[in-house]
Design a protein around this motif. Structure first.
Motif, PDB file in Angstrom:
ATOM      1  N   GLY A 102      -5.760 -14.391 -14.554  1.00 27.14           N
ATOM      2  CA  GLY A 102      -7.070 -15.060 -14.320  1.00 27.14           C
ATOM      3  C   GLY A 102      -7.834 -15.355 -15.675  1.00 27.14           C
ATOM      4  N   PRO A 103      -9.033 -15.839 -15.440  1.00 24.77           N
ATOM      5  CA  PRO A 103      -9.603 -16.052 -16.679  1.00 24.77           C
ATOM      6  C   PRO A 103     -10.316 -15.225 -17.320  1.00 24.77           C
ATOM      7  CG  PRO A 103     -10.902 -16.769 -14.675  1.00 24.77           C
ATOM      8  CD  PRO A 103      -9.542 -16.325 -14.357  1.00 24.77           C
ATOM      9  N   ASP A 104     -10.305 -14.023 -16.757  1.00 28.90           N
ATOM     10  CA  ASP A 104     -10.892 -12.719 -17.100  1.00 28.90           C
ATOM     11  C   ASP A 104     -10.182 -12.321 -18.438  1.00 28.90           C
ATOM     12  OD1 ASP A 104     -11.912  -9.618 -15.817  1.00 28.90           O
ATOM     13  OD2 ASP A 104     -12.454 -10.579 -17.901  1.00 28.90           O
ATOM     14  N   LYS A 105     -10.403 -12.352 -19.705  1.00 29.57           N
ATOM     15  CA  LYS A 105      -9.352 -11.688 -20.463  1.00 29.57           C
ATOM     16  C   LYS A 105      -9.503 -10.235 -20.699  1.00 29.57           C
ATOM     17  CE  LYS A 105      -9.056 -13.021 -25.141  1.00 29.57           C
ATOM     18  NZ  LYS A 105      -9.105 -13.734 -26.225  1.00 29.57           N
ATOM     19  N   LYS A 106     -10.945  -9.850 -20.474  1.00 31.67           N
ATOM     20  CA  LYS A 106     -10.856  -8.251 -20.497  1.00 31.67           C
ATOM     21  C   LYS A 106     -10.234  -7.634 -19.520  1.00 31.67           C
ATOM     22  CE  LYS A 106     -15.320  -6.898 -22.768  1.00 31.67           C
ATOM     23  NZ  LYS A 106     -16.653  -6.528 -22.503  1.00 31.67           N
TER      24      LYS A 106
ATOM     25  N   LYS B  78      -5.758 -31.789  -5.995  1.00 32.92           N
ATOM     26  CA  LYS B  78      -4.655 -32.033  -6.939  1.00 32.92           C
ATOM     27  C   LYS B  78      -4.829 -31.052  -8.215  1.00 32.92           C
ATOM     28  CE  LYS B  78      -1.932 -35.658  -8.846  1.00 32.92           C
ATOM     29  NZ  LYS B  78      -1.967 -35.768 -10.212  1.00 32.92           N
ATOM     30  N   GLN B  79      -3.475 -30.297  -8.435  1.00 36.56           N
ATOM     31  CA  GLN B  79      -3.701 -29.383  -9.396  1.00 36.56           C
ATOM     32  C   GLN B  79      -2.462 -29.842 -10.332  1.00 36.56           C
ATOM     33  OE1 GLN B  79      -3.359 -25.488  -8.730  1.00 36.56           O
ATOM     34  NE2 GLN B  79      -5.068 -25.312  -7.015  1.00 36.56           N
ATOM     35  N   GLU B  80      -2.888 -29.728 -11.712  1.00 35.46           N
ATOM     36  CA  GLU B  80      -1.912 -30.134 -12.762  1.00 35.46           C
ATOM     37  C   GLU B  80      -1.232 -28.597 -13.458  1.00 35.46           C
ATOM     38  OE1 GLU B  80      -3.840 -34.300 -14.165  1.00 35.46           O
ATOM     39  OE2 GLU B  80      -4.074 -32.572 -15.560  1.00 35.46           O
ATOM     40  N   ILE B  81      -0.120 -28.607 -13.779  1.00 34.72           N
ATOM     41  CA  ILE B  81       0.483 -27.575 -14.653  1.00 34.72           C
ATOM     42  C   ILE B  81      -0.260 -27.795 -16.029  1.00 34.72           C
ATOM     43  CG2 ILE B  81       2.615 -26.696 -15.684  1.00 34.72           C
ATOM     44  CD1 ILE B  81       4.089 -27.983 -13.100  1.00 34.72           C
ATOM     45  N   VAL B  82      -0.939 -26.526 -16.278  1.00 41.78           N
ATOM     46  CA  VAL B  82      -1.590 -26.539 -17.773  1.00 41.78           C
ATOM     47  C   VAL B  82      -0.642 -25.813 -18.600  1.00 41.78           C
ATOM     48  CG1 VAL B  82      -3.767 -26.643 -16.882  1.00 41.78           C
ATOM     49  CG2 VAL B  82      -2.691 -24.419 -16.838  1.00 41.78           C
ATOM     50  N   LYS B  83      -0.826 -26.042 -19.777  1.00 45.60           N
ATOM     51  CA  LYS B  83      -0.132 -25.279 -20.847  1.00 45.60           C
ATOM     52  C   LYS B  83      -0.499 -24.070 -21.195  1.00 45.60           C
ATOM     53  CE  LYS B  83       0.752 -25.834 -25.688  1.00 45.60           C
ATOM     54  NZ  LYS B  83       0.278 -26.228 -26.937  1.00 45.60           N
ATOM     55  N   PRO B  84       0.488 -22.940 -20.838  1.00 48.90           N
ATOM     56  CA  PRO B  84      -0.003 -21.792 -20.641  1.00 48.90           C
ATOM     57  C   PRO B  84      -0.332 -21.231 -22.203  1.00 48.90           C
ATOM     58  CG  PRO B  84       2.369 -21.682 -20.888  1.00 48.90           C
ATOM     59  CD  PRO B  84       1.913 -23.186 -20.699  1.00 48.90           C
ATOM     60  N   ALA B  85      -1.450 -20.343 -22.520  1.00 51.15           N
ATOM     61  CA  ALA B  85      -1.688 -19.958 -23.654  1.00 51.15           C
ATOM     62  C   ALA B  85      -0.812 -18.919 -24.112  1.00 51.15           C
ATOM     63  CB  ALA B  85      -3.363 -19.168 -23.411  1.00 51.15           C
ATOM     64  N   SER B  86      -0.624 -18.799 -25.241  1.00 50.39           N
ATOM     65  CA  SER B  86       0.549 -17.943 -25.827  1.00 50.39           C
ATOM     66  C   SER B  86      -0.026 -16.520 -25.929  1.00 50.39           C
ATOM     67  CB  SER B  86       0.854 -18.217 -27.284  1.00 50.39           C
ATOM     68  OG  SER B  86       0.386 -17.650 -28.245  1.00 50.39           O
ATOM     69  N   PRO B  87       0.753 -15.560 -25.694  1.00 53.23           N
ATOM     70  CA  PRO B  87       0.100 -14.115 -25.419  1.00 53.23           C
ATOM     71  C   PRO B  87      -0.394 -13.766 -26.815  1.00 53.23           C
ATOM     72  CG  PRO B  87       2.378 -14.183 -24.752  1.00 53.23           C
ATOM     73  CD  PRO B  87       2.085 -15.519 -25.297  1.00 53.23           C
ATOM     74  N   SER B  88       0.030 -14.200 -28.027  1.00 50.43           N
ATOM     75  CA  SER B  88      -0.564 -13.891 -29.239  1.00 50.43           C
ATOM     76  C   SER B  88      -1.862 -14.362 -29.523  1.00 50.43           C
ATOM     77  CB  SER B  88       0.251 -14.303 -30.396  1.00 50.43           C
ATOM     78  OG  SER B  88       0.843 -15.431 -30.212  1.00 50.43           O
TER      79      SER B  88
ATOM     80  N   LEU C  46      -4.085 -14.874 -26.758  1.00 49.84           N
ATOM     81  CA  LEU C  46      -4.843 -14.351 -25.645  1.00 49.84           C
ATOM     82  C   LEU C  46      -5.335 -12.736 -26.184  1.00 49.84           C
ATOM     83  CD1 LEU C  46      -3.590 -15.022 -22.207  1.00 49.84           C
ATOM     84  CD2 LEU C  46      -5.762 -15.873 -23.108  1.00 49.84           C
ATOM     85  N   PHE C  47      -4.245 -11.987 -26.645  1.00 52.89           N
ATOM     86  CA  PHE C  47      -4.443 -10.745 -26.960  1.00 52.89           C
ATOM     87  C   PHE C  47      -4.079 -10.451 -28.396  1.00 52.89           C
ATOM     88  CE2 PHE C  47      -4.495 -10.125 -22.493  1.00 52.89           C
ATOM     89  CZ  PHE C  47      -3.602 -10.707 -21.757  1.00 52.89           C
ATOM     90  N   PRO C  48      -4.941 -10.078 -29.098  1.00 55.83           N
ATOM     91  CA  PRO C  48      -5.003  -9.859 -30.624  1.00 55.83           C
ATOM     92  C   PRO C  48      -3.782  -8.578 -30.920  1.00 55.83           C
ATOM     93  CG  PRO C  48      -7.093  -9.251 -30.079  1.00 55.83           C
ATOM     94  CD  PRO C  48      -6.479 -10.009 -28.661  1.00 55.83           C
ATOM     95  N   SER C  49      -4.092  -7.615 -30.012  1.00 55.82           N
ATOM     96  CA  SER C  49      -2.996  -6.332 -30.339  1.00 55.82           C
ATOM     97  C   SER C  49      -2.644  -6.070 -28.981  1.00 55.82           C
ATOM     98  CB  SER C  49      -3.781  -5.275 -31.110  1.00 55.82           C
ATOM     99  OG  SER C  49      -4.631  -4.773 -29.902  1.00 55.82           O
ATOM    100  N   LEU C  50      -1.294  -6.011 -28.863  1.00 58.42           N
ATOM    101  CA  LEU C  50      -0.672  -5.441 -27.584  1.00 58.42           C
ATOM    102  C   LEU C  50      -0.561  -3.924 -27.620  1.00 58.42           C
ATOM    103  CD1 LEU C  50       1.955  -8.329 -27.395  1.00 58.42           C
ATOM    104  CD2 LEU C  50       0.318  -8.132 -25.826  1.00 58.42           C
TER     105      LEU C  50
END
Lengths: 321, 268
Positions: free
Chosen positions: B12-16, B45-55, B57-61
Motif C-alpha cells: 500500500g502507500p503507507d510506508k510505516k 484503466k490502470q497502468e503498470i507502474v515501476k515498483p520502488a526498489s526495497p532499498s 522504501l526501507f532504509p534498514s531492513l
C-alpha cells in the motif's frame, strides 16, 4: 468419500521416537558413559531431585566447576581447516564447535565433532557452488534440498600438501567463502600450548559461562518408580512413558494433576537437551528439524545405582543408539 | 529446505504500515517477503507502474529472528483478469513488467484459468478463497501448469478474518488438493496488518488441514516459494541459463556483454 483423507492425516502427530533401556551403573557393559560422550552438542542440562529441600554440596561444587565456552563472531569456515588450528586444538584434546544462530532446516550449518570430523549441512545452492563431495540429506524427500558434507580433519591423508586439503581449502576460501558465528568449547588434555582466547583476535571472541538456575518446587507429587519395572505396574508404579510425560510437564512448569496422593520417591533424573539446530544428534547420525528439533536423553538413577536411560528424538532423526 | 517466505504482502502507500509488517514477518522467522502490487482491470484503466526498489522504501531492513541475516524484500505483480483481452498486457513487452521479481495472475473464469495454466508466462496462479469457486478444477490444465513450473497460491488471511471465508478457503483448497495431490502449492498471507500474519510452522500446519502431507505442507512455505522465485528469475534470462548484464562503460553508448564462455565460442 474423498473427504476422509485429510482428516486421517490430522489424527497422526509428526513422527517422534522414545527409546528406553535400563541397566546398572557399575555393570561391565553399561553404556552410560558412552551415551554421554556420543551426544556432542547439548544446550541444557536439568536435574530433578524429589524430596530434596536443599541442594547437596557435592552437586553444587560439580556445577560450579563447569567450564566456560566461547562465542566467536564472523569466523570464516576455512580457518577451522587450516593445519595450524588442527594441530593446536583438534589433535590435542577435544574441540567442539557449532554454528550459532543458524537454523538446520533453512540455513547452512557447520559442526566440528570432538572426533575431528567437520560436518557441513548445506542447502542445494551452496552445495552446488561449493564443489565438495557430500551426500544428500536423509530427510530431504524426492527433491533434494539439503546436503551433508563430512570432512575428516584427523585423517592421515589430510596433511598440508595433499590434494584433498588443497581442494577443501580452495573451496572454503575462494570458491564459496562461508562465514558463521560459532560456539566453541575446548577440553585440553594437559599439553602446553595456546588457548582459544590467544589464538583468535580479541574483538572476535567472547568467553561465556553457562547460566545456572535453582528452583524448589513445593507440593509437587512425584511418581513412584520401580527400577526393575520399565513398563510399570498398574496401581503400583509408573511406566517410563508416563514418567517422561510427567518430567516434560514439570520442566516446562505446566500445572497439571497426575496423582491423588503424594508418594515417597527414591530416584533422581538428569535430563540433557541437545541443540535443536545441530546437524548431528548421536555420533554422526543426521539430525533435522521438521516441526521440532528435540534430541535429548534422560537418566533416571535409583538409590541402588540402577538407571533408566530414555532417549527421545523428533521427526527428522535416526533411532538413537 | 529453503528459508521461509511469504509471497503476498499487499504493497500500500503507507510506508510505516509496511515497515511494521516487515518487522512482524522478520520476527516470525520469514527470510523473504514479496510486496504485492495488484492490478484489477475491472477498474478504470490502470497502468503498470515501476515498483520502488526495497532499498529506497526501507532504509534498514529488519534482521530475521534466530539468524544474523536481513529479511529479503521482493516485488510482485498480480493481475486480476476477468476477460481474455486483459492478458494482452502480459504478452506485450512492457519494460516495467521486467522489473518485478514474481508475476501472478488471478483468473476469474474457467477459460482464463485454462489459459493461465497452459499458455501465460506467469509464476503464480492465485486461487480464490473468499467466495465459492465459480468453476471446478480440471486435471489437464492443472497438470500442464505443474509441468511448466507454475505454482498455485492459497491465501490464509481471509480465513482469519471471517468464518464464511474460512469455509470457502478450506473447501476450495481441498478441491484443489484432490486434483493436484499437494504438489506445486504456495501458501501466503495477503496480510494488511501485522496481527494477520502467522508463523511459518503454523501456516504449514494449516496445510495439513487442506490435505497436504507433512513434507508438502512445509514445502508450501519454503521450498516452493524458492522455486517460484527462481521461475521468476528465468524470465529475465535466456532459457534460464544465460544472463545478460549491463556493464557500465566509459563510452556513452550502453552495450550488453555476454558471459565469457559464450564469447569464446563465437571467437573460435
Amino acid at each position: 468419500m474423498r473427504m476422509s483423507v485429510p482428516l486421517r492425516r490430522l489424527r497422526q502427530a509428526p513422527r517422534h521416537l522414545l527409546v528406553c533401556e535400563k541397566s546398572h551403573a557399575r555393570h561391565a557393559r553399561s553404556r552410560h558413559a558412552a551415551h554421554v560422550r556420543d551426544h556432542a552438542y547439548n544446550c541444557r542440562v536439568s536435574f530433578l531431585i524429589p524430596e530434596c529441600g536443599t541442594l547437596p554440596e557435592v552437586l553444587k561444587s560439580t556445577i560450579a566447576d563447569v567450564g566456560e565456552y566461547y562465542l566467536l563472531r564472523n569466523l570464516s569456515l576455512h580457518e577451522l581447516v587450516t593445519h595450524e588450528f588442527i594441530d593446536t586444538f583438534v589433535k590435542k584434546g577435544s574441540c567442539h564447535a557449532l554454528t550459532y544462530n543458524t537454523k538446520i532446516d533453512q540455513d547452512n550449518t557447520a559442526a566440528l565433532l570432538p572426533t575431528g570430523k567437520l560436518i557441513l549441512s548445506v542447502d542445494k545452492d551452496t552445495y552446488e557452488e561449493l564443489g565438495l563431495q557430500g551426500r544428500p540429506s536423509q530427510y530431504s524427500g524426492k527433491k533434494v534440498m539439503r546436503y551433508i558434507i563430512t570432512i575428516d580433519l584427523m585423517d592421515p591423508s589430510f596433511h598440508p600438501d595433499s590434494k584433498k586439503h588443497k581442494r577443501v581449502l580452495w573451496a572454503l576460501k575462494e570458491k564459496k567463502p562461508l562465514e558463521f558465528d560459532f560456539l566453541l568449547a575446548w577440553c585440553n588434555t594437559g599439553a602446553e600450548g595456546s588457548t582459544l582466547m590467544s589464538y583468535f583476535p580479541k574483538n572476535q571472541i567472547q568467553t561465556l559461562k553457562p547460566k545456572i538456575t535453582f528452583s524448589t518446587l513445593r507440593d509437587l507429587q512425584c511418581p513412584v518408580l520401580q527400577s526393575n519395572e520399565l513398563q510399570g505396574k498398574p496401581e503400583e508404579s509408573c511406566s517410563t512413558e508416563e514418567l517422561f510425560e510427567w518430567l516434560g510437564a514439570v520442566l516446562n512448569q505446566v500445572s497439571f494433576c497426575y496423582f491423588d496422593e503424594p508418594k515417597l520417591a527414591h530416584w533422581l533424573t538428569l535430563t540433557v537437551h541437545g541443540f535443536a539446530d545441530s546437524p548431528v544428534s548421536w555420533r554422526e547420525s543426521e539430525h533435522g528439524f521438521h516441526k521440532g528439533g528435540e534430541n535429548l536423553y534422560n537418566f533416571v538413577v535409583f538409590r541402588n545405582l540402577d538407571y533408566w536411560l530414555q532417549m527421545a528424538v523428533g521427526t527428522n532423526d535416526d533411532c538413537p543408539p | 529446505m529453503a528459508g521461509f517466505a511469504d509471497l503476498n504482502l499487499p504493497a500500500g502507500p503507507d510506508k510505516k504500515g509496511l515497515q511494521s509488517l516487515l518487522e512482524a514477518a522478520a520476527r516470525l522467522g520469514y527470510s523473504a517477503v514479496a510486496l504485492n502490487h495488484v492490478i484489477d482491470f475491472k477498474e478504470k484503466k490502470q497502468e503498470i507502474v515501476k515498483p520502488a526498489s526495497p532499498s529506497e522504501l526501507f532504509p534498514s531492513l529488519p534482521i530475521v529472528q534466530g539468524t544474523s541475516k536481513r529479511i529479503k524484500v521482493l516485488n510482485r505483480l498480480t493481475l486480476i483478469v476477468s476477460d481474455p483481452s486483459h492478458c494482452n498486457l502480459l504478452r506485450s513487452t512492457s519494460a516495467n513488467i521486467r522489473l518485478y521479481d514474481i508475476i501472478a495472475v488471478f483468473p476469474k473464469t474457467e477459460k482464463l484459468f485454462h489459459i493461465a495454466c497452459t499458455t501465460l508466462d506467469v509464476d503464480l496462479v492465485c486461487i480464490n478463497v473468499t467466495e465459492k469457486l465459480p468453476f471446478y478444477f480440471r486435471r489437464p490444465p492443472v497438470n500442464v501448469a505443474i509441468d511448466r513450473g507454475i505454482y498455485f497460491e492459497l491465501l490464509y488471511t481471509p480465513a482469519i478474518k471471517d468464518s464464511t471465508m474460512r469455509r470457502y478457503t478450506i473447501s476450495n483448497a481441498i478441491s484443489l488438493m484432490q486434483i493436484c495431490k499437494g504438489k506445486n502449492i504456495v501458501m501466503s498471507s495477503a496480510a494488511e496488518r501485522p496481527l494477520e500474519l502467522r508463523g511459518p510452522y503454523d501456516v504449514a500446519n494449516l496445510g495439513l488441514l487442506f490435505g497436504m502431507s507433512e513434507s508438502e505442507a512445509k514445502a508450501a512455505v519454503s521450498t516452493n516459494c524458492r522455486a517460484t522465485l527462481l521461475h521468476g528469475e528465468t524470465r529475465k534470462s535466456a532459457c534460464g541459463v544465460v544472463y545478460t548484464v549491463k556493464k557500465p562503460r566509459k563510452v556513452e553508448e550502453e552495450e550488453t556483454t555476454l558471459p565469457a564462455c559464450k564469447k569464446a565460442k563465437t571467437q573460435a
